[in-house]
Design a protein around this motif. Structure first.
Motif, mmCIF file in Angstrom:
data_model
loop_
_atom_site.group_PDB
_atom_site.id
_atom_site.type_symbol
_atom_site.label_atom_id
_atom_site.label_comp_id
_atom_site.label_asym_id
_atom_site.label_seq_id
_atom_site.Cartn_x
_atom_site.Cartn_y
_atom_site.Cartn_z
ATOM 1 N N VAL A 134 -14.318 -6.659 -3.162
ATOM 2 C CA VAL A 134 -14.823 -8.018 -2.923
ATOM 3 C C VAL A 134 -16.318 -8.098 -3.218
ATOM 4 O O VAL A 134 -16.795 -9.069 -3.826
ATOM 5 C CB VAL A 134 -14.519 -8.463 -1.487
ATOM 6 C CG1 VAL A 134 -15.238 -9.769 -1.155
ATOM 7 C CG2 VAL A 134 -13.018 -8.634 -1.293
ATOM 8 N N ARG A 135 -17.070 -7.092 -2.793
ATOM 9 C CA ARG A 135 -18.509 -7.098 -3.070
ATOM 10 C C ARG A 135 -18.779 -7.089 -4.573
ATOM 11 O O ARG A 135 -19.675 -7.776 -5.067
ATOM 12 C CB ARG A 135 -19.184 -5.908 -2.395
ATOM 13 C CG ARG A 135 -19.260 -6.032 -0.878
ATOM 14 C CD ARG A 135 -19.972 -4.854 -0.234
ATOM 15 N NE ARG A 135 -19.968 -4.992 1.215
ATOM 16 C CZ ARG A 135 -20.823 -5.733 1.899
ATOM 17 N NH1 ARG A 135 -21.792 -6.380 1.256
ATOM 18 N NH2 ARG A 135 -20.757 -5.822 3.217
ATOM 19 N N SER B 177 -20.733 -10.655 4.543
ATOM 20 C CA SER B 177 -20.238 -9.881 5.683
ATOM 21 C C SER B 177 -18.750 -9.645 5.509
ATOM 22 O O SER B 177 -18.006 -10.564 5.135
ATOM 23 C CB SER B 177 -20.491 -10.640 6.991
ATOM 24 O OG SER B 177 -19.823 -10.008 8.075
ATOM 25 N N THR B 178 -18.313 -8.414 5.740
ATOM 26 C CA THR B 178 -16.887 -8.088 5.708
ATOM 27 C C THR B 178 -16.516 -7.405 7.018
ATOM 28 O O THR B 178 -17.206 -6.495 7.469
ATOM 29 C CB THR B 178 -16.538 -7.167 4.523
ATOM 30 O OG1 THR B 178 -17.270 -5.946 4.628
ATOM 31 C CG2 THR B 178 -16.862 -7.843 3.197
ATOM 32 N N LEU C 136 -8.948 -8.544 6.130
ATOM 33 C CA LEU C 136 -10.390 -8.504 5.898
ATOM 34 C C LEU C 136 -10.929 -9.919 5.983
ATOM 35 O O LEU C 136 -10.499 -10.803 5.237
ATOM 36 C CB LEU C 136 -10.694 -7.907 4.529
ATOM 37 C CG LEU C 136 -12.185 -7.691 4.215
ATOM 38 C CD1 LEU C 136 -12.734 -6.530 5.061
ATOM 39 C CD2 LEU C 136 -12.398 -7.418 2.733
ATOM 40 N N LEU C 137 -11.867 -10.136 6.893
ATOM 41 C CA LEU C 137 -12.579 -11.405 6.995
ATOM 42 C C LEU C 137 -13.864 -11.299 6.177
ATOM 43 O O LEU C 137 -14.672 -10.389 6.413
ATOM 44 C CB LEU C 137 -12.907 -11.726 8.450
ATOM 45 C CG LEU C 137 -13.830 -12.928 8.687
ATOM 46 C CD1 LEU C 137 -13.153 -14.229 8.286
ATOM 47 C CD2 LEU C 137 -14.277 -12.976 10.153
ATOM 48 N N VAL C 138 -14.038 -12.207 5.232
ATOM 49 C CA VAL C 138 -15.212 -12.219 4.347
ATOM 50 C C VAL C 138 -15.957 -13.525 4.565
ATOM 51 O O VAL C 138 -15.364 -14.610 4.467
ATOM 52 C CB VAL C 138 -14.790 -12.099 2.871
ATOM 53 C CG1 VAL C 138 -16.018 -12.131 1.967
ATOM 54 C CG2 VAL C 138 -13.969 -10.847 2.634
ATOM 55 N N THR C 139 -17.242 -13.445 4.849
ATOM 56 C CA THR C 139 -18.090 -14.644 4.918
ATOM 57 C C THR C 139 -19.344 -14.386 4.086
ATOM 58 O O THR C 139 -19.847 -13.246 4.023
ATOM 59 C CB THR C 139 -18.481 -15.014 6.356
ATOM 60 O OG1 THR C 139 -19.158 -13.915 6.968
ATOM 61 C CG2 THR C 139 -17.248 -15.366 7.177
#
Length: 277
Positions: A191-192, A203-204, A270-273
């Motif tokens: 994701v990054r 943020s993950t 995975l929570l990604v913000t």
């Protein structure tokens, strides 16, 4: 007239997207969203700090698990998805609940919205199923205004649903060249790399959804066979091959049993913000 490589790729992509529509229209995804994962929509909306007046796009929204929750806050919400059958269910659900939002057919890899159109873009276990990850990531960030928010929930490769797809892989045809596995969206490094310098304050967080809907692996198998598009598609592809059906039955039941802990299944996501720059 000569057929170019570009033409062939475009035809292949159209066929792939048409197949995706068919797969996700199988079964009844609204039952999965309503009975198994309703918490995820609420988590995503809370973590993205959606509120009154925000312009919000939910990408690959399905039947509106996150979209409807976002609209409850007073935000102006568009729920977009490739599969019109899912959108129609979402419209009906929203109407029954007295929640107002728009449901629009859209491809996550070619969103029909101008640059900088939204204050926030969400996707709840949705955009991860777009076949070309880099293209989809570019679209997610393109339609968010500068300093807008991006929030995603994706199943991890190591978690229960990631292992479900690893199991199904043994029973379905190989995907076309260039198609990336959905659970990669649940890998932090992937994701990054996808979002790169298009975002800041990324943020993950790995979290667990505690699922208490199934008392046994067999109950999980039967529910997902009947209601979850990718699982239903695997059974449809097997057809009347009784041995292969039995093998898939056993593999899914075993998967469920191995993940049951005191009547619950921990499903990792995975929570990604991030802030879009």
């Amino acid at each position: 007239m000569n057929t170019t490589t570009t033409d062939l790729q475009a035809d292949a992509d159209r066929a792939l997207k048409a197949n995706h529509r068919v797969v996700w229209a199988l079964g009844d995804y609204s039952a999965v969203a309503r009975e198994v994962i309703p918490e995820l929509g609420r988590v995503l909306v809370a973590e993205s700090r959606i509120g009154p007046g925000d312009r919000v796009l939910d990408v690959a929204a399905g039947t509106g698990n996150a979209s409807i929750e976002a609209a409850r806050t007073g935000a102006s919400v568009v729920a977009s998805d490739l599969t019109p059958e899912l959108l129609e269910i979402g419209r009906q659900d929203a109407a029954r609940q007295g929640v107002e939002l728009a449901f629009e057919e859209a491809d996550a890899e070619a969103l029909p919205y101008a640059d900088d159109s939204f204050d926030a873009v969400l996707s709840c276990v949705g955009v991860m199923f777009a076949p070309h990850h880099e293209v989809a990531a570019g679209e997610l960030t393109r339609v968010v205004r500068a300093d807008g928010r991006l929030a995603l929930i994706n199943w991890t490769p190591e978690g229960f649903v990631g292992q479900l797809f690893a199991t199904l892989k043994q029973f379905v045809p190989a995907p076309p060249a260039g198609v990336q596995p959905p659970p990669l969206w649940g890998d932090e490094e992937h994701v990054r790399a996808l979002l790169g310098d298009r975002v800041a304050e990324l943020s993950t967080q790995r979290r667990q959804l505690s699922v208490d809907r199934f008392a046994s692996g067999a109950e999980f198998r039967d529910f997902f066979r009947d209601f979850y598009g990718p699982t239903a598609a695997a059974y449809r592809g097997i057809g009347d091959d009784e041995q292969r059906r039995a093998e898939l039955d056993d593999a899914l039941a075993d998967l469920g049993d191995r993940h049951l802990e005191d009547g619950r299944m921990p499903w990792e996501y995975l929570l990604v913000t991030a802030r879009v720059v």
